[in-house]
Design an enzyme around this catalytic site. Structure first.
Site, PDB file in Angstrom:
ATOM      1  N   HIS A  59       3.890   0.716  -2.104  1.00  0.00           N
ATOM      2  CA  HIS A  59       3.309   1.998  -1.699  1.00  0.00           C
ATOM      3  C   HIS A  59       1.774   1.889  -1.666  1.00  0.00           C
ATOM      4  CE1 HIS A  59       2.939   6.514  -1.761  1.00  0.00           C
ATOM      5  NE2 HIS A  59       1.772   6.170  -2.258  1.00  0.00           N
ATOM      6  N   GLU A  60       1.193   1.368  -2.721  1.00  0.00           N
ATOM      7  CA  GLU A  60      -0.273   1.299  -2.789  1.00  0.00           C
ATOM      8  C   GLU A  60      -0.831   0.353  -1.738  1.00  0.00           C
ATOM      9  OE1 GLU A  60      -1.769   3.487  -4.406  1.00  0.00           O
ATOM     10  OE2 GLU A  60      -0.033   4.184  -5.546  1.00  0.00           O
ATOM     11  N   HIS A 101      -1.467   2.081   1.422  1.00  0.00           N
ATOM     12  CA  HIS A 101      -2.797   2.699   1.491  1.00  0.00           C
ATOM     13  C   HIS A 101      -3.864   1.637   1.787  1.00  0.00           C
ATOM     14  CE1 HIS A 101      -1.465   6.586   0.232  1.00  0.00           C
ATOM     15  NE2 HIS A 101      -1.173   6.246  -1.013  1.00  0.00           N
ATOM     16  N   HIS A 103      -0.280   9.267   3.082  1.00  0.00           N
ATOM     17  CA  HIS A 103       1.029   9.719   2.605  1.00  0.00           C
ATOM     18  C   HIS A 103       1.883  10.262   3.750  1.00  0.00           C
ATOM     19  CE1 HIS A 103      -0.417  10.113  -1.787  1.00  0.00           C
ATOM     20  NE2 HIS A 103       0.219   8.973  -1.602  1.00  0.00           N
TER      21      HIS A 103
END
Lengths: 83, 168
Positions: free
Chosen positions: B119-120, B123, B129
């Site tokens: 997930h990170e 980014h 998101h």
């Protein structure tokens, strides 16, 4: 500015949590200092509605149990509002 | 899926990363392997390659630390915020921080490192998101079985919109 006093159905502690959550993930950049980011009723409600819409909750502008459940979930620290 | 304003992205194909501080919850080998697997999820679908380095400044600097850890966004203890990352760019761009007050695991117990790291790194590659609950980039953590895990469709489309497809 006055603190939010929406028709919350949750405890005062959970209302505080909701305000902190909205400040952290749905407020504008540059307002990290708590004394600067006290939310007005209107901005809190608008930001809360944005949060509820983002998570696919019923958009009420009121802190309810379903909203608090999401807010208590572990999550990523990046804001949900693009900066 | 969503992108950050201005759609920041890496303008080169080889991205370096360095882990400067490890968690005691896992062996360094487990962390290295898991972080590598998280990057591999992206390099499977976009034409970027990721290389771990062990000294100097990498494009993506990674650390595990609780509380204050060198930026303006201190972690909050166990639960709550698990990790955060910067969008692509110079200096701190792409840097990724994990809250070491969490219990990091490779299973469903505690917090699964592969899922959070992936997930990170979304980014760090330019993904914002997603509102899609099935997406890796949905903001809240939910464990899914990581055996044979692939990037969900929403995230794949989002990152391919920035970098193109590995197969083209």
């Amino acid at each position: 500015p006055t603190a939010p006093t929406s028709n919350s159905t949750v405890s005062p502690e959970e209302q505080d949590l909701a305000e902190e959550y909205i400040s952290q993930f749905y407020s504008d950049v540059g307002t990290k200092n708590t004394s600067l980011r006290r939310l007005t009723n209107n901005t809190f409600r608008e930001d809360l509605e944005a949060m509820q819409a983002f998570f696919g909750l019923e958009v009420t502008g009121v802190v309810d149990n379903e909203t608090i459940t999401i807010m208590k979930s572990p999550r990523c620290g990046v804001s949900d509002i693009s900066r | 899926y969503g992108h950050f304003p201005g759609k920041p992205r890496w303008k080169k194909r080889l991205i370096t990363y360095r882990i400067t501080r490890y968690t005691p919850d896992l062996t360094q080998r487990e962390v290295d392997t898991t972080i590598g697997q998280a990057f591999q999820l992206y390099s499977d679908v976009i034409p970027l390659d990721f290389k771990q380095i062990y000294s100097g400044t990498a494009d993506i600097m990674i650390l595990f630390k609780g509380g204050h850890h060198g930026d303006f966004y201190p972690f909050d203890g166990a639960g709550g915020v698990l990790a955060h990352a910067n969008s692509p760019g110079q200096n701190e761009g792409g840097d990724t921080h994990f809250d070491d007050d969490e219990t990091w695991t490779l299973t469903r117990r505690g917090v699964n490192l592969l899922l959070v790291a992936a997930h990170e790194f979304g980014h760090a590659l330019g993904l914002d998101h997603s509102r899609d609950r099935r997406a890796l980039m949905f903001p809240t953590y939910q464990y899914v079985n990581t055996y044979g895990y692939k990037l969900p469709d929403d995230d794949r489309r989002g990152v391919q919109a920035l970098y193109g497809s590995r197969t083209t």
